[in-house]
Motif scaffolding. Sequence first.
Motif, PDB file in Angstrom:
ATOM      1  N   GLY A  16       0.802  -1.204   0.000  1.00  0.00           N
ATOM      2  CA  GLY A  16       0.000   0.000   0.000  1.00  0.00           C
ATOM      3  C   GLY A  16       0.836   1.256   0.000  1.00  0.00           C
ATOM      4  O   GLY A  16       2.068   1.218  -0.086  1.00  0.00           O
ATOM      5  N   SER A  17       0.151   2.386   0.125  1.00  0.00           N
ATOM      6  CA  SER A  17       0.810   3.679   0.050  1.00  0.00           C
ATOM      7  C   SER A  17       0.357   4.590   1.177  1.00  0.00           C
ATOM      8  O   SER A  17      -0.755   4.474   1.689  1.00  0.00           O
ATOM      9  CB  SER A  17       0.504   4.359  -1.291  1.00  0.00           C
ATOM     10  OG  SER A  17       0.969   3.601  -2.384  1.00  0.00           O
ATOM     11  N   LEU A  18       1.236   5.485   1.549  1.00  0.00           N
ATOM     12  CA  LEU A  18       0.941   6.547   2.486  1.00  0.00           C
ATOM     13  C   LEU A  18       1.663   7.800   2.032  1.00  0.00           C
ATOM     14  O   LEU A  18       2.710   7.720   1.393  1.00  0.00           O
ATOM     15  CB  LEU A  18       1.388   6.204   3.905  1.00  0.00           C
ATOM     16  CG  LEU A  18       0.558   5.209   4.707  1.00  0.00           C
ATOM     17  CD1 LEU A  18       1.275   4.870   6.006  1.00  0.00           C
ATOM     18  CD2 LEU A  18      -0.821   5.768   5.004  1.00  0.00           C
ATOM     19  N   ARG A  19       1.107   8.925   2.384  1.00  0.00           N
ATOM     20  CA  ARG A  19       1.736  10.206   2.079  1.00  0.00           C
ATOM     21  C   ARG A  19       1.912  10.971   3.381  1.00  0.00           C
ATOM     22  O   ARG A  19       0.932  11.377   4.003  1.00  0.00           O
ATOM     23  CB  ARG A  19       0.901  11.014   1.098  1.00  0.00           C
ATOM     24  CG  ARG A  19       1.516  12.358   0.671  1.00  0.00           C
ATOM     25  CD  ARG A  19       0.669  12.997  -0.413  1.00  0.00           C
ATOM     26  NE  ARG A  19       1.209  14.250  -0.914  1.00  0.00           N
ATOM     27  CZ  ARG A  19       0.688  15.447  -0.651  1.00  0.00           C
ATOM     28  NH1 ARG A  19      -0.397  15.556   0.105  1.00  0.00           N
ATOM     29  NH2 ARG A  19       1.248  16.537  -1.169  1.00  0.00           N
ATOM     30  N   LEU A  20       3.138  11.157   3.786  1.00  0.00           N
ATOM     31  CA  LEU A  20       3.445  11.899   4.982  1.00  0.00           C
ATOM     32  C   LEU A  20       3.608  13.376   4.655  1.00  0.00           C
ATOM     33  O   LEU A  20       4.117  13.736   3.599  1.00  0.00           O
ATOM     34  CB  LEU A  20       4.731  11.384   5.635  1.00  0.00           C
ATOM     35  CG  LEU A  20       4.793   9.892   5.967  1.00  0.00           C
ATOM     36  CD1 LEU A  20       6.097   9.581   6.678  1.00  0.00           C
ATOM     37  CD2 LEU A  20       3.596   9.474   6.800  1.00  0.00           C
ATOM     38  N   SER A  21       3.186  14.198   5.584  1.00  0.00           N
ATOM     39  CA  SER A  21       3.324  15.634   5.436  1.00  0.00           C
ATOM     40  C   SER A  21       4.084  16.205   6.613  1.00  0.00           C
ATOM     41  O   SER A  21       4.009  15.687   7.727  1.00  0.00           O
ATOM     42  CB  SER A  21       1.945  16.310   5.349  1.00  0.00           C
ATOM     43  OG  SER A  21       1.215  15.852   4.236  1.00  0.00           O
ATOM     44  N   CYS A  22       4.802  17.266   6.364  1.00  0.00           N
ATOM     45  CA  CYS A  22       5.519  17.991   7.402  1.00  0.00           C
ATOM     46  C   CYS A  22       5.235  19.465   7.209  1.00  0.00           C
ATOM     47  O   CYS A  22       5.675  20.056   6.214  1.00  0.00           O
ATOM     48  CB  CYS A  22       7.014  17.699   7.325  1.00  0.00           C
ATOM     49  SG  CYS A  22       8.023  18.704   8.441  1.00  0.00           S
ATOM     50  N   ALA A  23       4.496  20.031   8.132  1.00  0.00           N
ATOM     51  CA  ALA A  23       4.226  21.461   8.107  1.00  0.00           C
ATOM     52  C   ALA A  23       5.372  22.184   8.794  1.00  0.00           C
ATOM     53  O   ALA A  23       5.665  21.923   9.961  1.00  0.00           O
ATOM     54  CB  ALA A  23       2.903  21.759   8.801  1.00  0.00           C
ATOM     55  N   ALA A  24       6.003  23.070   8.066  1.00  0.00           N
ATOM     56  CA  ALA A  24       7.188  23.757   8.562  1.00  0.00           C
ATOM     57  C   ALA A  24       6.909  25.241   8.759  1.00  0.00           C
ATOM     58  O   ALA A  24       6.220  25.874   7.958  1.00  0.00           O
ATOM     59  CB  ALA A  24       8.354  23.577   7.594  1.00  0.00           C
ATOM     60  N   SER A  25       7.464  25.782   9.808  1.00  0.00           N
ATOM     61  CA  SER A  25       7.332  27.205  10.077  1.00  0.00           C
ATOM     62  C   SER A  25       8.582  27.713  10.781  1.00  0.00           C
ATOM     63  O   SER A  25       9.351  26.938  11.349  1.00  0.00           O
ATOM     64  CB  SER A  25       6.092  27.497  10.928  1.00  0.00           C
ATOM     65  OG  SER A  25       6.182  26.864  12.198  1.00  0.00           O
ATOM     66  N   GLY A  26       8.773  29.012  10.740  1.00  0.00           N
ATOM     67  CA  GLY A  26       9.889  29.620  11.428  1.00  0.00           C
ATOM     68  C   GLY A  26      11.155  29.758  10.611  1.00  0.00           C
ATOM     69  O   GLY A  26      12.186  30.179  11.148  1.00  0.00           O
ATOM     70  N   PHE A  27      11.092  29.415   9.342  1.00  0.00           N
ATOM     71  CA  PHE A  27      12.249  29.563   8.473  1.00  0.00           C
ATOM     72  C   PHE A  27      11.790  29.684   7.038  1.00  0.00           C
ATOM     73  O   PHE A  27      10.653  29.360   6.705  1.00  0.00           O
ATOM     74  CB  PHE A  27      13.217  28.385   8.619  1.00  0.00           C
ATOM     75  CG  PHE A  27      12.705  27.124   8.002  1.00  0.00           C
ATOM     76  CD1 PHE A  27      11.781  26.339   8.662  1.00  0.00           C
ATOM     77  CD2 PHE A  27      13.138  26.719   6.741  1.00  0.00           C
ATOM     78  CE1 PHE A  27      11.287  25.174   8.092  1.00  0.00           C
ATOM     79  CE2 PHE A  27      12.658  25.557   6.161  1.00  0.00           C
ATOM     80  CZ  PHE A  27      11.739  24.786   6.836  1.00  0.00           C
ATOM     81  N   THR A  28      12.674  30.150   6.215  1.00  0.00           N
ATOM     82  CA  THR A  28      12.435  30.222   4.781  1.00  0.00           C
ATOM     83  C   THR A  28      13.320  29.213   4.096  1.00  0.00           C
ATOM     84  O   THR A  28      14.541  29.232   4.263  1.00  0.00           O
ATOM     85  CB  THR A  28      12.718  31.628   4.235  1.00  0.00           C
ATOM     86  OG1 THR A  28      11.876  32.579   4.890  1.00  0.00           O
ATOM     87  CG2 THR A  28      12.460  31.673   2.736  1.00  0.00           C
ATOM     88  N   TYR A  29      12.692  28.335   3.348  1.00  0.00           N
ATOM     89  CA  TYR A  29      13.452  27.300   2.674  1.00  0.00           C
ATOM     90  C   TYR A  29      14.168  27.911   1.482  1.00  0.00           C
ATOM     91  O   TYR A  29      13.601  28.053   0.400  1.00  0.00           O
ATOM     92  CB  TYR A  29      12.536  26.164   2.237  1.00  0.00           C
ATOM     93  CG  TYR A  29      13.270  24.955   1.746  1.00  0.00           C
ATOM     94  CD1 TYR A  29      13.970  24.142   2.632  1.00  0.00           C
ATOM     95  CD2 TYR A  29      13.263  24.613   0.401  1.00  0.00           C
ATOM     96  CE1 TYR A  29      14.649  23.028   2.183  1.00  0.00           C
ATOM     97  CE2 TYR A  29      13.937  23.495  -0.053  1.00  0.00           C
ATOM     98  CZ  TYR A  29      14.633  22.697   0.837  1.00  0.00           C
ATOM     99  OH  TYR A  29      15.296  21.593   0.398  1.00  0.00           O
ATOM    100  N   SER A  30      15.416  28.261   1.707  1.00  0.00           N
ATOM    101  CA  SER A  30      16.200  28.927   0.685  1.00  0.00           C
ATOM    102  C   SER A  30      17.520  28.226   0.424  1.00  0.00           C
ATOM    103  O   SER A  30      17.819  27.848  -0.711  1.00  0.00           O
ATOM    104  CB  SER A  30      16.448  30.382   1.079  1.00  0.00           C
ATOM    105  OG  SER A  30      17.217  31.050   0.107  1.00  0.00           O
TER     106      SER A  30
END
Length: 125
Positions: A16-30
């Motif tokens: 089977g399949s799963l989709r994990l998520s990670c909500a990020a805050s406090g930084f800019t992905y640069s």
Amino acid sequence: QVQLVESGGGSVQAGGSLRLSCAASGFTYSTDCMGWFRQAPGKEREGVASIPSHGTTTYADSVKGRFAISLDNAKNALYLQMNSLKPEDTAIYYCALKLGSGWFCPLISYTYNYWGQGTQVTVSS
């Protein structure tokens, strides 16, 4: 101020399949690295996949061809699409951030600076 919150874990049958998520805050992905690590009971934490701001993605050999890491810059969200899951994928999965080094992101856990709380993934036969 950096905060990483994982979600999307659960129980699934092998294949089977799963989709994990990670909500990020406090930084800019640069110029940073973001990655997924996992830890099974009684085992050391191991790298799963990483994605840099400018370089190429990195995958553990055990998940190549099955997992895909991606980033939604607009939402500051990191994802891990997991397909063809195997029982040995069972672990707590952690989202992680490494500040800087946004060209090459080896899966070395101690080099990552911030971690989420983890989300459980259980794969049964």
